[in-house]
Scaffold this motif. Structure first.
Motif, PDB file in Angstrom:
ATOM      1  N   GLY A 121      16.662  56.770   8.835  1.00  0.00           N
ATOM      2  CA  GLY A 121      17.660  57.552   9.915  1.00  0.00           C
ATOM      3  C   GLY A 121      16.944  58.838  10.299  1.00  0.00           C
ATOM      4  N   VAL A 122      15.578  59.254   9.967  1.00  0.00           N
ATOM      5  CA  VAL A 122      14.979  60.504  10.401  1.00  0.00           C
ATOM      6  C   VAL A 122      14.799  60.425  11.976  1.00  0.00           C
ATOM      7  CG1 VAL A 122      12.809  61.792  10.261  1.00  0.00           C
ATOM      8  CG2 VAL A 122      14.022  60.897   8.181  1.00  0.00           C
ATOM      9  N   LYS A 123      15.288  61.523  12.441  1.00  0.00           N
ATOM     10  CA  LYS A 123      14.957  61.660  14.035  1.00  0.00           C
ATOM     11  C   LYS A 123      14.114  62.797  14.253  1.00  0.00           C
ATOM     12  CE  LYS A 123      19.583  60.512  15.536  1.00  0.00           C
ATOM     13  NZ  LYS A 123      20.080  59.577  13.990  1.00  0.00           N
ATOM     14  N   THR A 124      13.744  64.002  13.165  1.00  0.00           N
ATOM     15  CA  THR A 124      12.786  64.924  13.479  1.00  0.00           C
ATOM     16  C   THR A 124      11.839  64.997  12.313  1.00  0.00           C
ATOM     17  OG1 THR A 124      14.351  66.314  14.744  1.00  0.00           O
ATOM     18  CG2 THR A 124      12.643  67.359  13.866  1.00  0.00           C
ATOM     19  N   LEU A 125      10.421  65.053  12.425  1.00  0.00           N
ATOM     20  CA  LEU A 125       9.517  65.135  11.445  1.00  0.00           C
ATOM     21  C   LEU A 125       8.908  66.306  11.715  1.00  0.00           C
ATOM     22  CD1 LEU A 125       7.928  63.471   9.228  1.00  0.00           C
ATOM     23  CD2 LEU A 125       6.616  62.535  10.852  1.00  0.00           C
ATOM     24  N   ILE A 126       8.588  67.019  10.485  1.00  0.00           N
ATOM     25  CA  ILE A 126       7.895  68.256  10.321  1.00  0.00           C
ATOM     26  C   ILE A 126       6.589  67.852   9.582  1.00  0.00           C
ATOM     27  CG2 ILE A 126       7.696  70.699   9.549  1.00  0.00           C
ATOM     28  CD1 ILE A 126      10.618  70.712   9.838  1.00  0.00           C
ATOM     29  N   VAL A 127       5.492  67.944  10.228  1.00  0.00           N
ATOM     30  CA  VAL A 127       4.015  67.454   9.437  1.00  0.00           C
ATOM     31  C   VAL A 127       3.347  68.733   9.086  1.00  0.00           C
ATOM     32  CG1 VAL A 127       4.043  65.301  10.167  1.00  0.00           C
ATOM     33  CG2 VAL A 127       3.079  67.015  11.568  1.00  0.00           C
ATOM     34  N   THR A 128       2.952  68.961   8.011  1.00  0.00           N
ATOM     35  CA  THR A 128       1.893  70.147   7.861  1.00  0.00           C
ATOM     36  C   THR A 128       0.527  69.628   7.065  1.00  0.00           C
ATOM     37  OG1 THR A 128       2.708  70.405   5.181  1.00  0.00           O
ATOM     38  CG2 THR A 128       3.981  71.584   7.014  1.00  0.00           C
ATOM     39  N   ASN A 129      -0.319  70.573   7.163  1.00  0.00           N
ATOM     40  CA  ASN A 129      -1.372  70.142   6.692  1.00  0.00           C
ATOM     41  C   ASN A 129      -2.387  71.395   6.387  1.00  0.00           C
ATOM     42  OD1 ASN A 129      -3.352  71.011   8.911  1.00  0.00           O
ATOM     43  ND2 ASN A 129      -2.310  69.064   9.959  1.00  0.00           N
ATOM     44  N   ALA A 130      -3.361  71.276   5.593  1.00  0.00           N
ATOM     45  CA  ALA A 130      -4.345  72.420   5.373  1.00  0.00           C
ATOM     46  C   ALA A 130      -5.450  71.980   6.048  1.00  0.00           C
ATOM     47  CB  ALA A 130      -4.657  72.433   3.701  1.00  0.00           C
ATOM     48  N   ALA A 131      -6.201  73.066   6.708  1.00  0.00           N
ATOM     49  CA  ALA A 131      -7.316  72.698   7.744  1.00  0.00           C
ATOM     50  C   ALA A 131      -8.317  73.950   7.723  1.00  0.00           C
ATOM     51  CB  ALA A 131      -6.736  72.467   9.273  1.00  0.00           C
ATOM     52  N   GLY A 132      -9.658  73.488   8.232  1.00  0.00           N
ATOM     53  CA  GLY A 132     -10.499  74.432   8.427  1.00  0.00           C
ATOM     54  C   GLY A 132     -10.465  74.799   9.916  1.00  0.00           C
ATOM     55  N   GLY A 133     -10.864  75.942  10.097  1.00  0.00           N
ATOM     56  CA  GLY A 133     -10.655  76.651  11.133  1.00  0.00           C
ATOM     57  C   GLY A 133     -11.981  76.877  11.916  1.00  0.00           C
ATOM     58  N   LEU A 134     -12.010  76.167  13.235  1.00  0.00           N
ATOM     59  CA  LEU A 134     -13.236  76.082  14.023  1.00  0.00           C
ATOM     60  C   LEU A 134     -13.113  77.022  15.011  1.00  0.00           C
ATOM     61  CD1 LEU A 134     -13.209  72.009  14.622  1.00  0.00           C
ATOM     62  CD2 LEU A 134     -14.797  73.298  13.231  1.00  0.00           C
ATOM     63  N   ASN A 135     -11.895  77.568  15.636  1.00  0.00           N
ATOM     64  CA  ASN A 135     -11.923  78.655  16.358  1.00  0.00           C
ATOM     65  C   ASN A 135     -12.238  79.935  15.970  1.00  0.00           C
ATOM     66  OD1 ASN A 135     -10.488  80.728  18.179  1.00  0.00           O
ATOM     67  ND2 ASN A 135      -9.458  79.093  18.899  1.00  0.00           N
ATOM     68  N   ARG A 136     -13.246  80.602  16.557  1.00  0.00           N
ATOM     69  CA  ARG A 136     -13.558  81.831  15.822  1.00  0.00           C
ATOM     70  C   ARG A 136     -12.575  82.982  15.979  1.00  0.00           C
ATOM     71  NH1 ARG A 136     -17.551  80.886  12.903  1.00  0.00           N
ATOM     72  NH2 ARG A 136     -16.079  79.147  12.604  1.00  0.00           N
ATOM     73  N   ASN A 137     -11.517  82.787  16.411  1.00  0.00           N
ATOM     74  CA  ASN A 137     -10.397  83.806  16.451  1.00  0.00           C
ATOM     75  C   ASN A 137      -9.700  83.553  15.264  1.00  0.00           C
ATOM     76  OD1 ASN A 137     -11.439  85.019  18.971  1.00  0.00           O
ATOM     77  ND2 ASN A 137     -10.211  83.420  19.953  1.00  0.00           N
ATOM     78  N   PHE A 138      -9.811  82.447  14.459  1.00  0.00           N
ATOM     79  CA  PHE A 138      -8.735  82.332  13.347  1.00  0.00           C
ATOM     80  C   PHE A 138      -9.351  82.916  12.319  1.00  0.00           C
ATOM     81  CE2 PHE A 138      -7.014  77.695  14.968  1.00  0.00           C
ATOM     82  CZ  PHE A 138      -6.417  78.438  16.190  1.00  0.00           C
ATOM     83  N   THR A 139      -8.453  83.260  11.351  1.00  0.00           N
ATOM     84  CA  THR A 139      -8.879  83.900   9.860  1.00  0.00           C
ATOM     85  C   THR A 139      -8.216  83.036   8.964  1.00  0.00           C
ATOM     86  OG1 THR A 139      -7.152  85.417  10.010  1.00  0.00           O
ATOM     87  CG2 THR A 139      -9.013  86.218  10.828  1.00  0.00           C
TER      88      THR A 139
END
Length: 300
Positions: A121-139
């Motif tokens: 019966g799910v209508k909305t899904l929230i997905v999370t993950n751990a990721a490596g930052g490629l963008n140089r503006n990320f910390t």
């Protein structure tokens, strides 16, 4: 609960076509027969983010090994449990740990729990993950709202929708231009502002690779040229399966390390312990953010 899990080799038909609609229906029925919860919101917890499931009240917990035809998680930081419960009066189903292709599972099987959620019966899904930052503006510690993804395994035909299409799930050729719901992203930004988390916020493109090895410097440089802001080993196939069957999606990545993109660099390299440490450090902020989004879902 006694274990009903029986390990078996996948047949050729399973590998190519995945489980039938009826087989996934039987998994959802197994769960619905054992819980009073009827959730319309699903959450998939990334590495080190299993605490999202611990927020739920009146929990009913199903270890993956006890669910017929379910894979099991083998990665540290993934508890391997399906958790039903309530959060601020709303019924939730939460995957406390996901499945990855590098664990040896077919990509369709890694995404299969999303279809189980659909039949629950799910209508909305929230997905999370751990990721490596490629963008140089990320910390390290930034939270990136996913606006789009690059599904690299799909470039070679390894797509969770591969095989015969069952129209009961969705169309043969589903569009992915709206994979990550704009309204949900705008809502999440409003919630983040209310929680004073704006300084940690980013928005960008997530790239899924197969893993389990981390990327080479040249690979990361190539991904940047393609427009990727963060890279990981999950999520895209789950989102494809969700959108195929009409579930709207909000996705976010916790930036747990900044990718090294200089050859012969002596900077520290990415490792799983760093990913876990960052997840634990930002756990409370992520829990507050997800809770706030869920509380306001009725407004979008």
């Amino acid at each position: 609960m006694t274990s009903v899990k029986m390990f078996r080799e996948e047949s050729i038909e399973d590998v190519i076509d995945g489980y039938s609609y009826e087989r996934i229906e039987s998994i959802s029925k197994f769960l619905l027969d054992r819980t009073k919860q009827r959730p319309e919101i699903g959450i998939i917890c990334g590495t080190g983010m299993g605490g999202l499931a611990d927020m739920l009240e009146d929990k009913e917990i199903f270890p993956y090994k006890d669910i017929p035809d379910f894979p099991v998680s083998t990665v540290p930081g993934h508890s391997g449990r399906l958790v039903f419960g309530n959060l601020n009066g709303k019924s939730i189903i939460c995957m406390q740990g996901r499945f990855h292709v590098y664990e040896g599972y077919s990509v369709w099987k890694c995404a299969m729990p999303v279809r189980v959620m659909k039949l629950i019966g799910v209508k909305t899904l929230i997905v999370t993950n751990a990721a490596g930052g490629l963008n140089r503006n990320f910390t390290v510690g930034d939270i990136m709202f996913i606006k789009d993804h690059i599904n690299f395994p799909g470039f070679g035909g390894d797509n969770p929708l591969r095989g015969r299409n069952d129209d009961r799930w969705g169309p043969r050729f589903p569009p992915m231009s709206n994979a990550y719901d704009l309204g949900l992203r705008q809502l999440a930004r409003t919630v983040a502002k209310e929680l004073n988390l704006e300084k940690y916020l980013q928005e960008g493109v997530y790239c899924m690779l197969g893993g389990p090895s981390y990327e080479t410097v040249s690979e990361m440089m190539a991904l940047t040229l393609l427009g990727a802001d963060a890279v990981g080993m999950s999520t895209a196939h789950e989102v494809i399966a969700a959108r195929h069957c009409g579930i709207r999606v909000f996705g976010m990545s916790l930036i747990t390390n900044i990718c090294v993109m200089e050859h012969d660099s002596e900077k520290p390299l990415a490792n799983h312990e760093e990913v876990m440490e960052t997840g634990n450090r930002r756990r409370k902020d992520l829990e507050k953010l997800v809770t706030g989004i869920i509380m306001k879902l009725d407004t979008v």
